[in-house]
Design an enzyme around this catalytic site. Sequence first.
Site, PDB file in Angstrom:
ATOM      1  N   LEU A   1      35.971 -28.827  33.763  1.00  0.00           N
ATOM      2  CA  LEU A   1      36.072 -29.949  33.340  1.00  0.00           C
ATOM      3  C   LEU A   1      34.464 -30.140  33.550  1.00  0.00           C
ATOM      4  CD1 LEU A   1      38.149 -32.327  33.115  1.00  0.00           C
ATOM      5  CD2 LEU A   1      37.735 -32.759  35.401  1.00  0.00           C
TER       6      LEU A   1
ATOM      7  N   HIS B   1      38.508 -50.391  46.642  1.00  0.00           N
ATOM      8  CA  HIS B   1      37.576 -49.480  46.074  1.00  0.00           C
ATOM      9  C   HIS B   1      37.836 -47.759  46.524  1.00  0.00           C
ATOM     10  CE1 HIS B   1      36.200 -52.555  43.617  1.00  0.00           C
ATOM     11  NE2 HIS B   1      35.625 -52.894  44.340  1.00  0.00           N
TER      12      HIS B   1
ATOM     13  N   ASP C   1      40.003 -50.287  36.697  1.00  0.00           N
ATOM     14  CA  ASP C   1      40.294 -51.801  36.709  1.00  0.00           C
ATOM     15  C   ASP C   1      41.658 -51.891  37.921  1.00  0.00           C
ATOM     16  OD1 ASP C   1      39.753 -54.088  36.465  1.00  0.00           O
ATOM     17  OD2 ASP C   1      40.513 -54.975  34.888  1.00  0.00           O
TER      18      ASP C   1
HETATM   19  C1  FPP Z   1      37.451 -51.960  38.486  1.00  0.00           C
HETATM   20  O1  FPP Z   1      37.997 -52.640  39.687  1.00  0.00           O
HETATM   21  C2  FPP Z   1      36.338 -51.389  39.094  1.00  0.00           C
HETATM   22  C3  FPP Z   1      35.680 -51.133  39.951  1.00  0.00           C
HETATM   23  C4  FPP Z   1      34.325 -51.756  39.735  1.00  0.00           C
HETATM   24  C5  FPP Z   1      34.616 -49.898  40.519  1.00  0.00           C
HETATM   25  C6  FPP Z   1      35.085 -48.224  40.425  1.00  0.00           C
HETATM   26  C7  FPP Z   1      35.143 -47.741  41.501  1.00  0.00           C
HETATM   27  C8  FPP Z   1      35.392 -46.961  42.719  1.00  0.00           C
HETATM   28  C9  FPP Z   1      37.061 -46.277  41.241  1.00  0.00           C
HETATM   29  C10 FPP Z   1      35.774 -46.391  43.249  1.00  0.00           C
HETATM   30  C11 FPP Z   1      34.702 -45.241  43.461  1.00  0.00           C
HETATM   31  C12 FPP Z   1      34.785 -43.534  42.174  1.00  0.00           C
HETATM   32  C13 FPP Z   1      33.322 -42.798  42.636  1.00  0.00           C
HETATM   33  C14 FPP Z   1      33.492 -42.394  40.406  1.00  0.00           C
HETATM   34  C15 FPP Z   1      32.988 -43.352  42.964  1.00  0.00           C
HETATM   35  P1  FPP Z   1      37.180 -54.797  39.774  1.00  0.00           P
HETATM   36  O2  FPP Z   1      36.845 -54.347  41.252  1.00  0.00           O
HETATM   37  O3  FPP Z   1      37.204 -54.906  38.661  1.00  0.00           O
HETATM   38  O4  FPP Z   1      39.289 -55.001  40.184  1.00  0.00           O
HETATM   39  P2  FPP Z   1      39.539 -56.457  39.891  1.00  0.00           P
HETATM   40  O5  FPP Z   1      39.822 -56.769  38.379  1.00  0.00           O
HETATM   41  O6  FPP Z   1      41.044 -56.744  40.083  1.00  0.00           O
HETATM   42  O7  FPP Z   1      38.864 -57.853  40.983  1.00  0.00           O
END
Ligand code: FPP
Length: 239
Positions: free
Chosen positions: A130, A36, A19
């Site tokens: 893994l 991201h 997050d």
């Molecule tokens: C949460 O941050 C993250 C996500 C919803 C997406 C997770 C994706 C990645 C880490 C990138 C790609 C990974 C893979 C495995 C392809 P948020 O956007 O909710 O953050 P915020 O709460 O600060 O807005």
Amino acid sequence: MAKETPRATVPQHVAIIMDGNGRWAQKHHLPRLSGHEAGRKSVKRAVQAAIDHGVRYLTLYAFSVENWQRPREEVQGLMGLLRGVIREELSEMGKEGIRLRTIGRKQDLPDAVREELEAAIESTRGNTRLDLILALSYGSRVEITEAVQVMAREAQAGQLDPEQIREETVEKHLYTRGIPDPDLLIRTSGEMRISNFMLWQISYSEIHVTPVLWPDFGEKDFSLALDDYAGRDRRFGGV
Ligand code: FPP
């Protein structure tokens, strides 16, 4: 990267709620998708750290069923990123002995992403160092609801005796069948919530919440989480 000696109490299965990508982007005056993209680099670091520490299963909450409600541009960006990761990391996964798996409603994913994913799952099936489990279009309540539907259908067809339903029966109907429960759940960015993630499976997991935003999460943070875990007294309801 220097290989570390595995610790005495290394969790077999680590699950991470990644997050804070959006907040990281905001902090750096960048569009959300850049957050991201930076988060993608943290995924690589976490996978390497898991391998170095001798963790056997790593589950990453990459996209929730609720995330489909985000702006179209962000959803498309995330799907593109996912496709890119699979394509670009496939040979590395082979070299490192990583088996790619998913939990979630794979059928919701765009065809191009799903096909790429299925090919990668198939080609890494034999790897044993893994298990990298991506939670994609995942929601714990929908997972349990689908399991109940299947069990009800089996009972209706006379294949399942309701009196014989045990916890193991339910487990066999979850996306995680055959995967041990997470020993350690990590959540980044300081939020104290579970967000519909592995509700059944984390019943006895140790929880480590760090204020670090996911794109800043590195090997040291992973190590700190393992230290925290190693200091816990796990009693599973006993004394
Ligand atoms: C949460 O941050 C993250 C996500 C919803 C997406 C997770 C994706 C990645 C880490 C990138 C790609 C990974 C893979 C495995 C392809 P948020 O956007 O909710 O953050 P915020 O709460 O600060 O807005």
